[in-house]
Design a protein around this motif. Structure first.
Motif: not given
Length: 244
Positions: A211-220, A228-241
């Motif tokens: 459920r986890k994924y990493r991205v790079g982001t930037a503003l120009a 600005a420069l960024g790096e983030a970890l995102w987490v998807e919602p659970r599919t069930d309990l």
């Protein structure tokens, strides 16, 4: 006793309903950290229109609590990504138009990427896929109501521009589900950002597992100068309990 101040995130600055926009929260914490590069980890949702405590921590960090539980914490840290060149203004504008014409399901009234926001009530980070690249991007111009006393986009909102593009990268580049949340955001602001000028926000995938994924982001700037420069970890919602 640790000194602290009480802050309240206005309802306008929401991400999901009743939850403070993560990029803004990260920017508030970063402004109170003793470093130019900052990593913010989100532990629990930060509510809007409710008082929370902002306090310094050892090592030049800062944290938000609800008086009992830790909500988010900042520590010195630098993004480790090497950003690709920014798409052109024309490419980013075309990508944004394509996104608005056929937005993915699950869109909400987010300060960062809400479709019904105006340039004075949101950032309008409508990131669409840039054809022929592994990027999502948007062209946007912050309205005068978002400016500080010097006519600049406040640092908290520059941090905001590093947040939502990561969600779009997951949705459009990696088939991730709606409802993902920012688990961690590391960023560095590189220059001031005048309000009323054209900007390009863009993002790319770095990898993922489960459920986890990493991205790079930037503003120009519209001319391609990095703000600005960024790096983030995102987490998807659970599919069930019972999902892990």
């Amino acid at each position: 006793m640790t000194d602290f101040e009480t802050i309240t995130v206005p309802g306008l600055l929401c991400g999901y309903p009743g939850v403070a926009f993560g990029g803004y929260v990260a920017g508030v914490l970063a402004a109170h950290a003793a470093a130019k590069g900052v990593r913010v980890d989100f532990r629990r949702p930060v509510p809007t229109d409710a008082p929370v405590r902002l306090a310094p921590t050892a090592g030049g960090g800062a944290e938000l609590t609800d008086g009992t539980d830790l909500l988010a914490a900042a520590v010195p840290g630098e993004p480790t990504v090497e950003p690709p060149p920014a798409p052109s203004w024309e490419q980013a504008r075309a990508a944004a138009d394509a996104y608005r014409a056929a937005p993915p399901d699950g869109s909400v009234d987010c300060f960062g990427c809400g479709l019904d926001r105006t340039p004075d009530t949101g950032l309008r980070l409508h990131c669409g896929r840039v054809p022929g690249t592994a990027l999502v991007a948007t062209a946007w111009t912050p309205g005068p109501a978002l400016a500080d006393a010097d006519g600049l986009l406040p640092a908290e909102l520059v941090w905001g521009a590093l947040d939502c593009p990561g969600n779009a990268a997951g949705r459009l580049l990696d088939d991730r589900r709606a409802g993902a949340v920012t688990a961690a955001l590391t960023g560095r602001l590189l220059r001031s950002v005048p309000v009323g000028t054209g900007l390009v926000s863009y993002s790319w995938m770095l990898g993922g597992e489960g459920r986890k994924y990493r991205v790079g982001t930037a503003l120009a700037t519209a001319e391609g100068e990095l703000c600005a420069l960024g790096e983030a970890l995102w987490v998807e919602p659970r599919t069930d309990l019972h999902a892990r």
